[in-house]
Design a protein around this motif. Structure first.
Motif: not given
Length: 451
Positions: A314-325
């Motif tokens: 139950k986790v979400a991930m998103s690419r934010l520029g040169d980082e992964l949240r």
């Protein structure tokens, strides 16, 4: 009108923007030194209209009981002493249990999707008008499953969303890997998934801070570093706000000022409920502590572009520029923001471990950078038992609220700000026949489930 907005997160800033657009004189009061430094600071980054299921459902009570001994559980209920502020947790929990049935779940989904679609359109309007940059990716959201039994329920969940106008569809493992090849190293565990191409992702903090700057350019006054000491209600009407400059490090405050206004909007997230209780307004908003990690991407060609949800953890991930949240888990246990305790450590380590398992070597998943700088963050998600926020006027004339968005503040922020500005302006929001605004002047609005 002269309007004071309390809080400079995504909800407060969106409200201030739309009020100023309608010609009102707006002052924003925020205890932090800038906008978006608390709950909005480091969320998962998803605009997830199609993934807005409330926490409360028929299976939730049993799951919560099983998870109470698991420190990295997706939803961890940590019972507080049932007196004082702890009593609010137990009252909230009883209301939550009252929503754990199929009829309530369907009703709550309907309102959450309606607000989500309205808000997504409002967000696009702001972006088109302003050109704000915030690492926006319009590539949809994928949801992958590692358990066949859980995947068997994906069709029903997708059909539920389609009934409410969202194009969420079931995809095979091969189709999901075509949508996002970054998950190929984890392919042996994936059994299938769902995908919605209309959802998107981006950095809520960058957006909110950019919108705050534009508000200031258009005449909105900001009082950063000011704490609210008291709401003044006299003759059954909100009259003013007592504030004082505050030094967060020394916990000292400066001279007190009383700021008068025609309307006061409380958009202070999890702190909304205790603030309103001071004037006799009781709303079931309680903090859910959420965690996130922001990892430097080491292999850009192997990192995901499509925002995703991991069903197992139950986790979400998103690419934010040169980082992964990567963000997830909710801990219902008071206003604690500690990141060093055993439970917090376990939850942070889980996020790092999962990213390394799903896409090994793609990100710098060390628990700390050189020099001891942590990758992790936590914030208090202002949750209602239904996950439906309170938007509208309280029983006290002139006192308005925009809070209780839980994990969907970024998804619902732009539309919540617009809807409240419309209500204050005497307008009827376009979704008034589908969403229960609190104390709304809109005659068609259904009564909120918890009002």
């Amino acid at each position: 009108m002269k309007i004071i907005v309390l809080g400079a997160g995504i909800i407060g800033i969106s409200t201030a923007w739309h009020l100023r657009e309608r010609g009102h004189e707006v002052t924003v009061i925020e205890r932090q030194p800038a906008a978006s430094l608390e709950t909005t600071f480091a969320n998962a980054g998803q605009i997830s209209v199609s993934y807005c299921e409330p926490w409360a459902n028929a299976e939730a009570p049993l799951k919560v009981l099983k998870w109470m001994t698991k420190p990295d559980a997706p939803l961890l209920f940590r019972p507080q002493w049932p007196v004082g502020e702890g009593l609010q947790q137990w009252l909230w929990g009883l209301r939550f249990l009252g929503q754990c049935n199929d009829a309530a779940f369907e009703r709550n989904v309907s309102q959450l999707v309606a607000l989500g679609a309205y808000s997504h359109a409002a967000l696009k309007d702001i972006v088109n008008a302003t050109g704000i940059e915030y690492h926006r990716l319009e590539r949809g959201i994928a949801h992958y499953y590692t358990d066949a039994a859980s995947f068997d329920t994906a069709g029903a969940a997708a059909e539920l969303m389609r009934r409410h106008g969202v194009s969420r569809r079931v995809v095979s493992r091969d189709e999901l890997l075509k949508i996002e090849p970054a998950f190929k190293p984890f392919a042996h565990r994936i059994v299938g998934g769902t995908f919605t191409d209309t959802d998107e992702s981006g950095d809520a903090r960058l957006f909110t801070q950019g919108l705050a700057r534009l508000c200031e350019q258009r005449g909105v006054e900001f009082l950063y570093g000011h704490a609210v000491q008291q709401l003044d209600v006299s003759n059954n009407r909100a009259r003013s706000v007592r504030v004082a400059p505050v030094d967060e490090q020394s916990r000292t405050s400066g001279p007190v000022s009383d700021l008068k206004a025609d309307a006061i909007v409380v958009a202070t997230g999890s702190y909304t409920a205790p603030m309103l209780r001071q004037v006799g307004v009781r709303l079931p908003i309680y903090p859910g502590k959420g965690y996130s990690a922001t990892f430097k991407i080491l292999k850009p060609e192997a990192a995901p572009w499509v925002s995703a949800i991991d069903d197992e953890l139950k986790v979400a991930m998103s690419r934010l520029g040169d980082e992964l949240r990567v963000a997830g888990t909710i801990e219902v246990g008071g206003y604690d923001l500690d990141l060093n305790g055993p439970i917090a450590r376990a939850r942070c380590e889980m996020l790092a471990r999962r990213i390394e398992t799903v896409m090994p070597g793609v990100c710098d998943t060390r628990l700390e950078h050189e020099g001891g700088q942590p990758n992790f963050w936590c914030g208090l998600r202002p949750a209602t038992p239904t996950n439906i926020p309170f938007i509208g006027q309280t029983r006290i004339p002139g006192l308005w609220v925009n809070a209780g968005h839980g994990t969907l503040g970024w998804t619902h922020g732009a539309g919540s700000g617009k809807a409240l500005a419309e209500l204050i302006n005497g307008e009827v929001p376009r979704i008034a026949d589908r969403f229960g605004f609190l104390g709304s002047a809109a005659p068609r609005a259904p009564k909120p489930a918890l009002a």
